[in-house]
Design a protein around this motif. Structure first.
Motif, short mmCIF file in Angstrom:
data_model
loop_
_atom_site.label_atom_id
_atom_site.label_comp_id
_atom_site.label_asym_id
_atom_site.label_seq_id
_atom_site.Cartn_x
_atom_site.Cartn_y
_atom_site.Cartn_z
N PHE A 113 0.87 -1.17 0.00
CA PHE A 113 0.00 0.00 0.00
C PHE A 113 0.90 1.22 0.00
CE2 PHE A 113 -1.76 -3.50 2.34
CZ PHE A 113 -3.04 -3.62 1.86
N SER A 114 0.66 2.13 -0.92
CA SER A 114 1.53 3.31 -0.93
C SER A 114 0.78 4.55 -1.38
CB SER A 114 2.74 3.07 -1.85
OG SER A 114 2.32 2.90 -3.18
N TYR A 115 1.24 5.66 -0.84
CA TYR A 115 0.85 7.00 -1.27
C TYR A 115 2.16 7.74 -1.49
CZ TYR A 115 -3.99 6.34 0.30
OH TYR A 115 -5.28 5.90 0.45
N SER A 116 2.17 8.63 -2.44
CA SER A 116 3.35 9.48 -2.65
C SER A 116 3.05 10.87 -2.10
CB SER A 116 3.70 9.56 -4.13
OG SER A 116 2.69 10.27 -4.83
N ILE A 133 -13.81 14.97 -2.82
CA ILE A 133 -13.39 14.19 -3.99
C ILE A 133 -13.48 12.70 -3.67
CG2 ILE A 133 -11.80 15.98 -4.84
CD1 ILE A 133 -9.48 14.21 -3.76
N GLU A 134 -13.32 11.91 -4.70
CA GLU A 134 -13.17 10.46 -4.55
C GLU A 134 -11.86 10.08 -5.20
OE1 GLU A 134 -16.56 8.58 -6.32
OE2 GLU A 134 -17.93 9.40 -4.81
N ILE A 135 -11.12 9.20 -4.54
CA ILE A 135 -9.91 8.66 -5.13
C ILE A 135 -10.06 7.15 -5.24
CG2 ILE A 135 -8.46 10.54 -4.24
CD1 ILE A 135 -7.33 8.46 -2.22
N VAL A 136 -9.30 6.56 -6.14
CA VAL A 136 -9.35 5.11 -6.34
C VAL A 136 -7.97 4.54 -6.01
CG1 VAL A 136 -9.65 3.26 -8.02
CG2 VAL A 136 -11.12 5.28 -8.12
N LYS A 137 -7.95 3.51 -5.18
CA LYS A 137 -6.73 2.79 -4.85
C LYS A 137 -6.94 1.32 -5.21
CE LYS A 137 -3.54 4.49 -2.97
NZ LYS A 137 -2.38 5.19 -3.55
N ILE A 138 -5.96 0.75 -5.89
CA ILE A 138 -6.03 -0.66 -6.26
C ILE A 138 -4.93 -1.41 -5.53
CG2 ILE A 138 -5.78 -2.33 -8.14
CD1 ILE A 138 -7.04 -0.18 -9.97
N CYS A 151 -5.37 -11.78 -6.59
CA CYS A 151 -6.58 -11.02 -6.30
C CYS A 151 -6.27 -9.53 -6.41
CB CYS A 151 -7.03 -11.38 -4.89
SG CYS A 151 -8.48 -10.52 -4.31
N GLU A 152 -7.24 -8.76 -6.89
CA GLU A 152 -7.15 -7.30 -6.89
C GLU A 152 -8.35 -6.74 -6.15
OE1 GLU A 152 -4.89 -5.76 -10.91
OE2 GLU A 152 -7.07 -5.74 -10.87
N VAL A 153 -8.11 -5.71 -5.35
CA VAL A 153 -9.19 -5.03 -4.65
C VAL A 153 -9.14 -3.56 -5.05
CG1 VAL A 153 -10.16 -4.38 -2.42
CG2 VAL A 153 -9.12 -6.64 -2.71
N LYS A 154 -10.25 -3.08 -5.60
CA LYS A 154 -10.37 -1.68 -6.02
C LYS A 154 -11.22 -0.96 -4.99
CE LYS A 154 -12.37 1.13 -9.70
NZ LYS A 154 -13.18 1.07 -10.93
N LYS A 155 -10.64 0.07 -4.37
CA LYS A 155 -11.35 0.83 -3.33
C LYS A 155 -11.60 2.25 -3.82
CE LYS A 155 -11.71 -0.15 0.44
NZ LYS A 155 -11.33 -0.32 1.79
N VAL A 156 -12.79 2.75 -3.59
CA VAL A 156 -13.10 4.15 -3.82
C VAL A 156 -13.17 4.80 -2.45
CG1 VAL A 156 -14.77 5.81 -4.73
CG2 VAL A 156 -14.36 3.65 -5.95
N ILE A 157 -12.35 5.83 -2.26
CA ILE A 157 -12.25 6.50 -0.97
C ILE A 157 -12.72 7.94 -1.13
CG2 ILE A 157 -10.69 7.23 0.88
CD1 ILE A 157 -8.88 4.85 0.05
N TYR A 158 -13.64 8.34 -0.27
CA TYR A 158 -14.18 9.70 -0.24
C TYR A 158 -13.30 10.53 0.68
CZ TYR A 158 -17.41 13.45 1.16
OH TYR A 158 -17.99 14.66 1.43
N VAL A 159 -12.92 11.73 0.22
CA VAL A 159 -12.12 12.65 1.02
C VAL A 159 -12.76 14.03 0.91
CG1 VAL A 159 -9.81 13.54 1.50
CG2 VAL A 159 -10.06 11.33 0.36
#
Length: 172
Positions: A113-116, A133-138, A151-159
């Motif tokens: 898991f990473s953020y820059s 906004i909404e961001i998508v993390k896979i 397996c892949e998990v696609k998450k939509v995160i509200y900020v």
């Protein structure tokens, strides 16, 4: 205030944030039930690695890792990681998730898991303009050397801007 929020508030006075994140997750009953374990957290919290070992606790009827364990072991991390990175001026929520099983997992799985810093700055700028906004993390669950995708998990995160969010809630 939840027990987890209290620990996140008081804990850094005793432990470094990255150790608190790692051990807080690993000792949390909520996360322990997933059978996943956080194995590495960078000091700046930008990078996290977790392991989902195959065991009698998560094997399904066909002797592979139960899909629910795959999902629950990665589900909370991107949101909680972002909350810790972006600060208290924002509201962060999981909005939706999709899981894509690629093949049965009969070995230990790993996810990164990473953020820059650039990504965090872009989030702040977009919220300054749009207020929410909404961001998508896979997240990809792979074998240890990263050659097999299970397996892949696609998450939509509200900020959202916290003040905007509170005002929005009052209107509804």
């Amino acid at each position: 205030m939840s027990i987890y929020k209290r620990i996140a508030t008081v804990g850094p006075k005793i432990f470094s944030r990255h150790k608190l994140f790692k051990y807080g997750f690993n000792f949390s009953p909520m996360y322990r039930r997933s059978t996943g374990r956080i194995i590495e957290v960078s000091e700046d919290l930008l990078n996290i690695r977790m392991k989902l070992p195959i065991s009698w606790k998560n094997r399904n009827y066909v002797n592979s890792i139960f899909g629910g364990s795959m999902f629950s072991s990665v589900d909370p991390i991107p949101m909680v990681q972002l909350i810790n990175l972006i600060g208290d001026d924002y509201v962060v929520w999981d909005k939706s998730a999709e899981i894509f099983f690629k093949k049965p997992a009969k070995e230990n799985l790993y996810a990164d898991f990473s953020y820059s810093e650039k990504e965090l700055e872009e989030i702040r700028v977009k919220i300054a303009i749009s207020k929410e906004i909404e961001i998508v993390k896979i997240t990809k669950l792979m074998n240890n050397d990263g050659t097999q995708l299970y397996c892949e998990v696609k998450k939509v995160i509200y900020v959202a801007d916290k003040a905007f969010y509170k005002q929005k809630k009052k209107i509804k």
